[in-house]
Scaffold this motif. Structure first.
Motif, short mmCIF file in Angstrom:
data_model
loop_
_atom_site.label_atom_id
_atom_site.label_comp_id
_atom_site.label_asym_id
_atom_site.label_seq_id
_atom_site.Cartn_x
_atom_site.Cartn_y
_atom_site.Cartn_z
N SER A 340 0.95 -1.10 0.07
CA SER A 340 -0.08 0.01 0.06
C SER A 340 0.88 1.35 -0.16
O SER A 340 0.56 2.26 -0.85
CB SER A 340 -1.09 0.14 1.31
N ILE A 341 2.04 1.40 0.70
CA ILE A 341 2.83 2.39 0.86
C ILE A 341 3.62 2.47 -0.55
O ILE A 341 3.78 3.53 -1.24
CB ILE A 341 3.75 2.36 1.93
N PHE A 342 3.93 1.53 -1.23
CA PHE A 342 4.43 1.28 -2.49
C PHE A 342 3.51 2.13 -3.60
O PHE A 342 4.05 3.12 -4.19
CB PHE A 342 5.00 0.14 -3.12
N TRP A 343 2.51 1.58 -3.50
CA TRP A 343 1.38 2.22 -4.73
C TRP A 343 1.16 3.69 -4.13
O TRP A 343 0.88 4.47 -5.21
CB TRP A 343 0.20 1.25 -4.66
N LEU A 344 1.29 4.06 -2.92
CA LEU A 344 0.84 5.39 -2.62
C LEU A 344 1.81 6.36 -3.02
O LEU A 344 1.58 7.46 -3.50
CB LEU A 344 0.77 5.40 -1.11
N ILE A 345 3.13 5.86 -3.11
CA ILE A 345 4.35 6.60 -3.47
C ILE A 345 4.02 6.70 -5.30
O ILE A 345 4.17 7.91 -5.57
CB ILE A 345 5.52 6.03 -3.17
N ILE A 346 3.70 5.70 -5.78
CA ILE A 346 3.48 5.97 -7.26
C ILE A 346 2.37 6.75 -7.63
O ILE A 346 2.54 7.69 -8.58
CB ILE A 346 3.45 4.46 -7.79
N VAL A 347 1.33 6.49 -6.95
CA VAL A 347 0.02 7.39 -7.23
C VAL A 347 0.16 8.60 -6.98
O VAL A 347 -0.31 9.57 -7.74
CB VAL A 347 -1.15 6.94 -6.70
N ASN A 348 0.66 9.03 -6.05
CA ASN A 348 1.07 10.31 -5.39
C ASN A 348 2.05 11.21 -6.41
O ASN A 348 1.71 12.17 -6.77
CB ASN A 348 1.47 10.42 -3.98
N ALA A 349 3.06 10.44 -6.86
CA ALA A 349 3.93 10.96 -7.88
C ALA A 349 3.05 11.08 -9.13
O ALA A 349 3.40 12.40 -9.76
CB ALA A 349 5.15 9.90 -8.15
N LEU A 350 2.37 10.23 -9.53
CA LEU A 350 1.67 10.51 -11.09
C LEU A 350 0.71 11.62 -10.81
O LEU A 350 0.67 12.60 -11.70
CB LEU A 350 0.95 9.25 -11.21
N ILE A 351 0.05 11.79 -9.74
CA ILE A 351 -0.79 13.15 -9.60
C ILE A 351 -0.29 14.33 -9.45
O ILE A 351 -0.67 15.24 -10.21
CB ILE A 351 -1.78 12.61 -8.35
N SER A 352 0.94 14.27 -8.84
CA SER A 352 1.63 15.53 -8.73
C SER A 352 2.22 15.85 -10.04
O SER A 352 2.19 17.25 -10.37
CB SER A 352 3.06 15.22 -7.78
#
Length: 360
Positions: A340-352
């Motif tokens: 979940s933390i790994f995908w949070l990092i990826i999704v947060n980076a894509l949204i940014s």
């Protein structure tokens, strides 16, 4: 010639002294002598006793020592031959490590299989979500409220303290660095925008992931081990509607509120350090935020929150359903948090990146 007399009973429940005697006899054996096992005074023997004797017979034969069997009954002789022909000593079981390409193939197959199962799980949840939109009476509102209470209330003090300290430290470090250029006051809008857009939403989601994702995995995994899920399916209850979707909806509702609360806690930390380090009053601090920090910055962080909630809940529930035994709970709980933390990092980076490209 060395003779070992097999006397009395050689059954499982009283083999301890016989094991000690055989071991002592084996250590004192001269490798040049023949060994004789004499069954003359044997009273009773079971498979455990036969296997014990066979173990030492094979050890002698491996050392090229001849072994003789005397005074054995036909019944026990058949048992001896049967077990000896099928006996495999654990030392002979050599685990062959798979080749490099074989390991790669297995890893690729397992990864692709897990990914397909995960996509199927998401597709099934989407189907049930639209089904519940068409049949709102089947939505379990009490379960959702209960999950909101469990996910939100205990985590608020942790989020408040963590984000207060993060805001405090971020503003302090920013003021120190900007002070070298005579622009310390800019830290107000700089740290506030970064907290609203990136830091506060992400850290709040990570804290929720560490608590809720692991909790969901442990709860559902325990229910699976105790066969509660099997019982629910037997009664015709759908676990997606009863267990998973209420948790997803709860996090979708809770996370935007927690992110807003995290924004305010970080803002308070910034206000405190700016007041005592730069001498900027609380009124001036609020005025600068009102003048320079646009509402879109806080909205971006809050808009990320529902997506983070869906991601955390889905990963936690999916890992819980993968549990097969009691020893799996710890493993899959760890995987739930890490994934979940790994995908949070990826999704947060894509949204940014997307928000920057769109100028939001």
């Amino acid at each position: 010639m060395n003779i070992f007399e097999i006397n009395d009973s050689w059954e499982y429940h009283n083999l301890t002294p016989q094991i000690k005697e055989l071991n002592k006899f084996y250590k004192n054996t001269n490798t040049k002598d023949e060994i004789t096992f004499d069954f003359k005074n044997l009273e009773e023997i079971d498979s455990s006793g036969i296997i014990l004797i066979i173990k030492y017979i094979i050890l002698y034969e491996r050392n090229s020592i001849k072994v003789n069997i005397e005074n054995i009954s036909s019944k026990h002789k058949k048992m001896l031959h049967l077990y000896k022909n099928n006996y495999v000593h654990k030392d002979a079981l050599i685990e062959q490590k798979p080749f490099f390409l074989e390991r790669i193939g297995k890893d690729v197959f397992e990864t692709s299989n897990n990914f397909k199962n995960f996509l199927y799980f998401i597709g099934r949840l989407v189907t049930y979500f639209f089904y519940l939109l068409l049949h709102p009476s089947k939505i379990r509102f009490k379960a959702i409220v209960n999950q909101i209470e469990i996910a939100a209330i205990p985590i608020i003090p942790i989020v408040a303290l963590a984000l207060f300290l993060v805001g405090f430290v971020t503003a302090y470090q920013g003021a120190e660095q900007l002070g070298k250029f005579g622009a310390s006051i800019i830290v107000v809008e700089m740290s506030t925008m970064s907290m609203f857009r990136e830091i506060a939403p992400f850290l709040a989601a990570v804290i929720i992931a560490g608590r809720s994702a692991s909790s969901y995995t442990a709860q559902i995994g325990t229910m699976k081990i105790t066969e509660e899920i099997s019982a629910m399916r037997t009664m015709g209850l759908d676990i997606d509607i009863f267990l998973i979707i209420p948790r997803i909806i709860a996090l979708v509702i809770v996370l935007p509120l927690i992110v807003f609360f995290a924004d305010m806690a970080s803002l308070l930390g910034e206000m405190v350090i700016v007041k005592y380090h730069l001498g900027v009053s609380y009124t001036q601090f609020i005025d600068r935020i009102y003048e320079y920090v646009e509402i879109r910055h806080i909205l971006l962080g809050i808009c990320k929150a529902p997506l983070f909630g869906i991601l955390i809940a889905i990963v936690g529930c999916y890992r819980g359903l993968q549990v097969k035994s009691g020893t799996d709970i710890g493993k899959y709980t760890t995987k739930a948090v890490v994934d979940s933390i790994f995908w949070l990092i990826i999704v947060n980076a894509l949204i940014s990146l997307l928000s920057i490209q769109l100028g939001f």
